[in-house]
Design an enzyme around this catalytic site. Structure first.
Site, PDB file in Angstrom:
ATOM      1  CG  HIS A  89       5.554  -1.925  10.694  1.00  0.00           C
ATOM      2  ND1 HIS A  89       6.352  -1.257  10.354  1.00  0.00           N
ATOM      3  CD2 HIS A  89       4.158  -1.810  10.180  1.00  0.00           C
ATOM      4  CE1 HIS A  89       6.013  -0.299   9.696  1.00  0.00           C
ATOM      5  NE2 HIS A  89       4.758  -0.855   9.773  1.00  0.00           N
ATOM      6  CG  HIS A 141      -0.522   4.244   5.173  1.00  0.00           C
ATOM      7  ND1 HIS A 141      -1.315   3.450   5.588  1.00  0.00           N
ATOM      8  CD2 HIS A 141      -1.539   4.872   3.807  1.00  0.00           C
ATOM      9  CE1 HIS A 141      -1.786   3.045   5.639  1.00  0.00           C
ATOM     10  NE2 HIS A 141      -2.613   4.678   4.694  1.00  0.00           N
ATOM     11  CG  HIS A 183      -0.360  -0.142   2.958  1.00  0.00           C
ATOM     12  ND1 HIS A 183       1.266  -0.715   2.881  1.00  0.00           N
ATOM     13  CD2 HIS A 183      -0.420   1.226   3.268  1.00  0.00           C
ATOM     14  CE1 HIS A 183       0.891  -0.119   4.661  1.00  0.00           C
ATOM     15  NE2 HIS A 183       0.329   0.205   4.293  1.00  0.00           N
ATOM     16  CG  ASP A 214       5.262   3.251   6.618  1.00  0.00           C
ATOM     17  OD1 ASP A 214       4.139   3.440   6.195  1.00  0.00           O
ATOM     18  OD2 ASP A 214       4.975   2.175   8.217  1.00  0.00           O
ATOM     19  CG  HIS A 215       3.490   0.234   4.274  1.00  0.00           C
ATOM     20  ND1 HIS A 215       4.622  -0.677   4.153  1.00  0.00           N
ATOM     21  CD2 HIS A 215       3.651   0.949   4.947  1.00  0.00           C
ATOM     22  CE1 HIS A 215       4.455  -1.540   5.221  1.00  0.00           C
ATOM     23  NE2 HIS A 215       3.608  -0.138   6.145  1.00  0.00           N
TER      24      HIS A 215
END
Length: 545
Positions: free
Chosen positions: A459, A341, A339, A343-344
């Site tokens: 994570h 976001h 996805h 941090d990805h």
């Protein structure tokens, strides 16, 4: 915290429509699982054995071997029978003629004394010349309560056919209602949010629903006892020192998977930039972005042997991108993104520029916190297959945390790359309008149809027991939804702030702002289900709530 031994007994019976199972509803005043539907059960008492003279049919040594215990397996079975008698009024016992007793047997007059602990089961049997036929019970499953609840139990689940001519009567104190129900119907009602149940109850119901008769169920259960539950500490390394991990440690499942011989060679810590081979042809590389929302950092997974696929390149961090290129030698054929976001996916752009790789994923939805620069070459659909040098990835559309969220299943190894759909150690944020609680729960349910052995989250460490993890997430969300629905019915009409204070009274007031976003997600789900409505900023329950 001590973990108490406990036992439960699933009573089943044949009907023209199929197997039915008995469920009891716990009182709403209970400290543990208030209002939940459970099987009769409770803690194993020291007095269970009493020489075990009241036990018949099979010896403790044989039962204990089946249950992977050195001794005392019979005590679990005896506790299950006692608890069933106390809570449901059904006593699985035989008279001197080896016949199962009926509801008119005088032993039933002593139920209250057994319930109060004044009359041990062994003395009840001695008084009425009864024995407990342990060979009529089958060992079905094993569950240890995860850390967190005020009470933890090491519970063994058993199943037996309900004796004829005995009638269920809940005790009215610990249990306030009972129901005979088909396992499939119970699962449907739990999914609809109308009947609360725990993870082990749900797991047991899924086993029971696969059988069309009690006879076939019992034959299967006797022949297929559950595999031993991981219980022994496992050696590992943390900060350069040897340690032993307990089964509830975050790193435990990964340590057992990567070091099955228990040599203590795996690390019980995630170090940013350190390459860890978590499966054949799968390397985990964690970005240096630890934090409250990202845990130890965002995991990038590198799949392949000679040519590589990068899953979730992570944030736009030069050092992390450099490490990806070092590990792959720059031989990157494709990038797949769960996805968008921040941090990805932002690291995708640098990899695309330097390697010319093909990018798979879905564009960012509107709203803050999204990587609107992400430009996929291909937008995969649910069920699509992506070939990699490590095996085939099956694409699973899993909206909820984000509307464009995808999970990827490495089919040969049954390894699920879960992105933020499933995280380790915490529940994921569901923040409307892009976050959707109804879609999230439906996506979790859909994962039960897939063959999954391990979960590789964005994570944290690799996780085992995927079905139990998914069940926990669903149960946790539905339990909160039930609290919100009850508060809504009591306070209607009510604004979001006041409802949050009531439904989230068990969390610190300092985080009620965050809790309000979750409460809103639940309210929108209830609205979609026809159980709530909003007008002029106030929420109220509908008649069906």
């Amino acid at each position: 915290m001590d973990i108490r031994p406990a036992a439960t007994l699933a009573l089943v019976r044949d009907t023209p429509e199929g197997i039915e199972v008995l469920l009891l509803q716990r009182t709403w005043s209970a400290v543990f699982l208030p209002g939940f539907y459970v099987f009769p059960g409770g803690a194993v008492d020291e007095q269970e054995s009493h020489g075990r003279l009241h036990a018949a049919g099979v010896k403790d040594t044989e039962i204990s071997h089946t249950m992977s215990l050195s001794e005392g397996g019979a005590d679990y079975m005896l506790a299950a029978v006692r608890e069933c008698f106390e809570e449901a009024g059904v006593l699985v016992a035989m008279d001197a003629d080896r016949q199962l007793i009926g509801g008119d047997h005088p032993a039933h007059d002593d139920r209250k004394a057994v319930f109060k602990g004044e009359l041990p089961l062994a003395e009840l049997c001695q008084r009425h010349q009864l024995t407990i036929p342990l060979d009529r019970l089958a060992y079905l499953s094993h569950w240890i309560t995860p850390p967190g609840p005020p009470r933890r139990f090491d519970t063994r689940f058993f199943v037996t056919e309900a004796p004829e001519n005995q009638y269920v009567s809940h005790d009215g104190e610990e249990t306030i209602d009972h129901v005979w129900i088909r396992p499939e119907q119970a699962l449907q009602e739990q999914r609809a949010g109308t009947r609360l149940m725990t993870l082990p109850t749900l797991g047991t119901l899924r086993v029971l629903r696969d059988f069309d008769s009690v006879d076939s169920l019992m034959r299967y259960a006797w022949a297929n006892p559950p595999e031993p539950y991981p219980s022994q500490p496992w050696p590992a390394i943390r900060r350069g020192k040897s340690v032993f991990l307990e089964p509830d440690s975050p790193a435990y499942a990964e340590a057992v998977k990567l070091d099955p011989e228990g040599e203590g060679s795996t690390k019980a810590e995630i170090v940013p930039g350190e390459a860890v081979e978590v499966a054949a042809g799968v390397i985990r590389l964690t970005a240096p972005n630890p934090g409250v929302m990202t845990g130890p950092g965002t995991n990038t997974y590198i799949l392949g042997h000679e040519r590589f696929t990068v899953l979730d390149p992570g944030p736009s961090h030069a050092g992390h991108i450099e490490r990806i290129l070092e590990v792959t030698g720059g031989k990157i054929d494709s990038v797949v993104v769960t996805h968008t976001h921040l941090d990805h996916s932002p690291g995708t752009q640098a990899l695309k520029e330097q390697t010319g790789c093909r990018v798979y994923g879905r564009p960012a939805p509107d709203g803050p916190g999204q990587d609107h620069k992400f430009a996929p070459d291909q937008q995969p659909e649910h069920g699509d297959l992506i070939k990699t040098d490590a095996g085939t990835l099956k694409v699973l559309h899993t909206p909820g945390h984000a509307s464009n969220h995808l999970c990827f299943l490495l089919e040969d190894q049954q390894l699920l790359f879960s992105g933020d759909h499933i995280m380790q150690g915490s529940t994921v944020v569901i923040n409307p309008p892009d976050g959707d609680m109804k879609a999230y729960l439906e996506s979790l349910y859909d994962l039960f149809a897939e063959k999954i052995r391990f979960i590789a989250p964005a994570h944290g460490f690799v996780m085992g027991q995927p079905q139990a993890i998914i069940d926990y997430l669903i149960t946790h969300r539905l339990a909160r939804e039930h609290k919100i629905a009850r508060a809504l019915a009591k306070l209607s009409p009510v604004n979001l702030k006041d409802l949050t204070s009531k439904a989230y009274g068990d969390v610190p007031a300092a985080i009620h702002g965050v809790a309000a976003r979750s409460a809103l997600a639940h309210l929108l789900k209830l609205e979609a289900d026809g159980r709530a409505l909003q007008e002029d900023g106030l929420w109220q329950a509908t008649k069906s709530t």
